[in-house]
Design an enzyme around this catalytic site. Structure first.
Site, PDB file in Angstrom:
ATOM      1  N   ARG A 122      46.423   4.225 -25.432  1.00 19.54           N
ATOM      2  CA  ARG A 122      45.999   4.095 -26.821  1.00 19.54           C
ATOM      3  C   ARG A 122      46.621   2.878 -27.473  1.00 19.54           C
ATOM      4  O   ARG A 122      45.988   2.170 -28.230  1.00 19.54           O
ATOM      5  CB  ARG A 122      46.405   5.361 -27.597  1.00 19.54           C
ATOM      6  CG  ARG A 122      45.766   6.628 -27.061  1.00 19.54           C
ATOM      7  CD  ARG A 122      46.554   7.844 -27.431  1.00 19.54           C
ATOM      8  NE  ARG A 122      47.895   7.790 -26.867  1.00 19.54           N
ATOM      9  CZ  ARG A 122      48.886   8.591 -27.202  1.00 19.54           C
ATOM     10  NH1 ARG A 122      48.698   9.511 -28.116  1.00 19.54           N
ATOM     11  NH2 ARG A 122      50.067   8.471 -26.633  1.00 19.54           N
TER      12      ARG A 122
ATOM     13  N   LYS B  26      58.883  19.052 -22.047  1.00 20.28           N
ATOM     14  CA  LYS B  26      58.113  19.470 -23.226  1.00 20.28           C
ATOM     15  C   LYS B  26      58.040  20.983 -23.288  1.00 20.28           C
ATOM     16  O   LYS B  26      57.980  21.644 -22.253  1.00 20.28           O
ATOM     17  CB  LYS B  26      56.683  18.914 -23.143  1.00 20.28           C
ATOM     18  CG  LYS B  26      56.588  17.424 -23.378  1.00 20.28           C
ATOM     19  CD  LYS B  26      55.137  16.958 -23.398  1.00 20.28           C
ATOM     20  CE  LYS B  26      55.067  15.464 -23.712  1.00 20.28           C
ATOM     21  NZ  LYS B  26      53.686  14.972 -23.669  1.00 20.28           N
TER      22      LYS B  26
ATOM     23  N   HIS C 220      41.298  12.614 -24.995  1.00 21.57           N
ATOM     24  CA  HIS C 220      41.372  12.954 -23.565  1.00 21.57           C
ATOM     25  C   HIS C 220      39.968  13.174 -22.991  1.00 21.57           C
ATOM     26  O   HIS C 220      39.659  12.711 -21.891  1.00 21.57           O
ATOM     27  CB  HIS C 220      42.154  14.262 -23.360  1.00 21.57           C
ATOM     28  CG  HIS C 220      43.619  14.171 -23.649  1.00 21.57           C
ATOM     29  ND1 HIS C 220      44.243  14.972 -24.581  1.00 21.57           N
ATOM     30  CD2 HIS C 220      44.596  13.400 -23.112  1.00 21.57           C
ATOM     31  CE1 HIS C 220      45.531  14.695 -24.608  1.00 21.57           C
ATOM     32  NE2 HIS C 220      45.772  13.740 -23.728  1.00 21.57           N
TER      33      HIS C 220
ATOM     34  N   SER D  90      48.447  15.014 -28.918  1.00 23.55           N
ATOM     35  CA  SER D  90      48.473  16.482 -28.936  1.00 23.55           C
ATOM     36  C   SER D  90      49.489  16.985 -29.961  1.00 23.55           C
ATOM     37  O   SER D  90      49.227  17.956 -30.684  1.00 23.55           O
ATOM     38  CB  SER D  90      48.807  17.012 -27.545  1.00 23.55           C
ATOM     39  OG  SER D  90      47.871  16.525 -26.622  1.00 23.55           O
TER      40      SER D  90
END
Ligand code: COA
Length: 165
Positions: free
Chosen positions: A96, A42, A18, A133
């Site tokens: 990514r 989340k 990030h 993460s």
């Protein structure tokens, strides 16, 4: 005209991936809003304030130019609305893998429908394309070394959090 972008995300916590995207974004825009967004799907490890604080500490640690940066949280409401209110023409998203594009493409199209904001996709740095993460949290909670993936500030905060639990 001032070129303003928003870099949104959960950042629970922000990784070196990030922060690499953020550093490169500061070279492209006059103002970049780092926006910690609450995602109801989340269950975060850190509060929004903690996440924002870790990003600020990481920016200092990595020597990223802080002058174009603004830091904020979005607890509710639309990202497109935030962009509109703050005069941002672009959203920055890191990608990514091909999987990220599949997930991001519909969001970019809906955000554009909602406010005309464009999404700029920036490829993650080589070597960090597999970091997320969740993986950092899992490795850390099982006692693994996360120093390749996060700043010292984030690693320390994660240790504190895990010790407290
Ligand atoms: N380096 C490392 N990890 C990266 C990364 C990079 N460059 N780019 C993405 N990731 C990872 C994140 O670590 C995260 O991993 P995790 O799932 O393990 O937590 C994952 O990719 C998702 O990225 P994130 O930036 O956290 O996105 P998100 O899907 O949680 O959040 C929002 C997306 C917040 C931008 C989106 O939900 C949103 O806009 N919400 C506001 C409400 C709204 O407007 N909704 C309508 C949208 S059209």
């Amino acid at each position: 005209m001032k070129h303003i972008a928003v870099y949104p995300g959960s950042f629970d916590p922000a990784t070196l991936g990030h922060l690499g995207i953020l550093k490169r974004a500061t070279k492209l825009f006059d103002e970049v809003h780092v926006l910690v967004v609450h995602n109801p799907s989340k269950k975060p490890m850190f509060s929004s304030a903690e996440r924002l604080n870790m990003i600020k500490q990481s920016v200092r640690e990595l020597g990223i130019d802080i002058s174009p940066l603004r830091f904020s949280t979005l607890e509710s409401g639309l990202l497109a609305e935030y962009a509109d209110i703050h005069g941002a023409h672009a959203l920055i998203k890191g990608f990514r893998t091909v999987g990220d594009i599949e997930y991001e493409l519909p969001m970019s199209q809906v955000n554009n429908d909602l406010s005309g904001v464009e999404t700029i996709f920036m490829a993650s740095e080589p070597g960090l394309g597999y970091v997320s993460s969740s993986l950092v949290k899992e490795v850390s909670s099982l006692g693994g070394d996360i120093s390749k993936y996060v700043t010292k500030a984030v690693a320390e905060k994660m240790r504190e959090k895990l010790d407290a639990d």
